[in-house]
Write a protein that holds these residues in place. Structure first.
Motif, PDB file in Angstrom:
ATOM      1  N   CYS A  64       7.180 -21.480  26.326  1.00 18.20           N
ATOM      2  CA  CYS A  64       6.573 -20.346  26.925  1.00 18.20           C
ATOM      3  C   CYS A  64       6.569 -20.195  28.615  1.00 18.20           C
ATOM      4  N   THR A  68       2.568 -18.211  23.306  1.00 22.06           N
ATOM      5  CA  THR A  68       1.111 -18.281  23.551  1.00 22.06           C
ATOM      6  C   THR A  68       0.562 -19.165  22.123  1.00 22.06           C
ATOM      7  N   ALA A  69       0.910 -18.526  21.141  1.00 17.64           N
ATOM      8  CA  ALA A  69       0.023 -19.219  19.508  1.00 17.64           C
ATOM      9  C   ALA A  69      -0.322 -20.273  19.823  1.00 17.64           C
ATOM     10  N   LEU A 124       1.041 -22.621  21.693  1.00 18.70           N
ATOM     11  CA  LEU A 124       0.753 -23.373  23.563  1.00 18.70           C
ATOM     12  C   LEU A 124      -1.223 -23.466  22.553  1.00 18.70           C
ATOM     13  N   LYS A 125      -1.498 -22.180  22.148  1.00 16.74           N
ATOM     14  CA  LYS A 125      -2.849 -22.490  21.730  1.00 16.74           C
ATOM     15  C   LYS A 125      -3.177 -23.260  21.144  1.00 16.74           C
ATOM     16  N   LEU A 185      -2.924 -26.278  22.500  1.00 19.05           N
ATOM     17  CA  LEU A 185      -4.406 -27.149  23.377  1.00 19.05           C
ATOM     18  C   LEU A 185      -5.924 -28.073  22.509  1.00 19.05           C
ATOM     19  N   VAL A 186      -5.680 -26.663  21.028  1.00 21.58           N
ATOM     20  CA  VAL A 186      -6.753 -27.343  20.047  1.00 21.58           C
ATOM     21  C   VAL A 186      -6.854 -29.173  19.677  1.00 21.58           C
ATOM     22  N   LEU A 224      -2.364 -25.141  30.085  1.00 23.85           N
ATOM     23  CA  LEU A 224      -3.551 -24.036  30.102  1.00 23.85           C
ATOM     24  C   LEU A 224      -3.301 -23.109  31.354  1.00 23.85           C
ATOM     25  N   VAL A 267      -0.459 -19.934  29.499  1.00 25.21           N
ATOM     26  CA  VAL A 267      -1.642 -19.530  28.644  1.00 25.21           C
ATOM     27  C   VAL A 267      -2.702 -18.918  29.654  1.00 25.21           C
ATOM     28  N   GLU A 274      -2.646 -14.646  29.608  1.00 17.62           N
ATOM     29  CA  GLU A 274      -3.325 -14.121  29.034  1.00 17.62           C
ATOM     30  C   GLU A 274      -3.460 -12.315  30.127  1.00 17.62           C
TER      31      GLU A 274
END
Length: 173
Positions: free
Chosen positions: A37, A75-76, A78-79, A82-83, A112, A115, A119
């Motif tokens: 990304c 993005t998916a 990256l999220k 992050l989790v 972050l 992301v 967003e």
């Protein structure tokens, strides 16, 4: 690739130029981008400039769609990362273990920000993330409106100063 000839030479196929953004490089870029990304880093890996990516995204509807799909995929990822890192940090018992949870050259701040950037662009029309050349009239209208607001503000400030001077003069009398 193209066919070239001239100066009495036979017609022959030429290879892709070093700076050409053909299908192979587009696919390479999209692959790198879908994993990171990060436009600039992905462009560098694909051996093209970031400005080439922005121009192609603006001008080529097919590339714009492929770019959006790669961006959604990235993005998916990256999220999810992050989790995963957040869970690792929560499980870490000591500060040393928490410091070791920052993995693979990307810290949580970079993830972050990537992301958040995606967003902000979510829901916009494809290609609208950067200004288009065709937006010149709209940009001129926005500038004109800004100038009008600035003039009105300046007039209000001048009027305010004038009223303050009058009030001071009246208080002196």
């Amino acid at each position: 690739m193209g066919i070239v000839g001239g100066n009495g030479c036979d017609i022959q196929r030429r290879g892709e130029r070093a700076n050409e953004f053909g299908l192979e490089r587009q696919q390479a870029f999209l692959s790198f981008f879908a994993e990171s990304c990060n436009i600039k880093a992905s462009a560098k890996k694909a051996r093209v400039s970031a400005s080439t990516i922005y121009k192609r995204r603006r001008d080529d509807p097919e590339f714009r769609v492929a770019f959006a799909a790669a961006q959604d995929h990235a993005t998916a990822l990256l999220k999810a990362e992050l989790v995963r890192r957040g869970l690792e940090l929560l499980r870490a018992a000591t500060p040393d273990e928490a410091a070791g949870a920052a993995l693979a050259g990307m810290d949580a701040k970079l993830l972050l920000s990537l992301v958040a950037q995606h967003e902000r662009n979510a829901g916009k029309e494809l290609g609208d993330q950067n200004p288009r050349k065709s937006d010149a009239k709209e940009a001129a209208a926005r500038l004109q409106a800004l100038l009008i607001r600035m003039r009105l503000e300046r007039k209000r400030e001048e009027e305010q100063r004038r009223l303050e001077r009058l009030e001071r003069l009246e208080r002196k009398r």
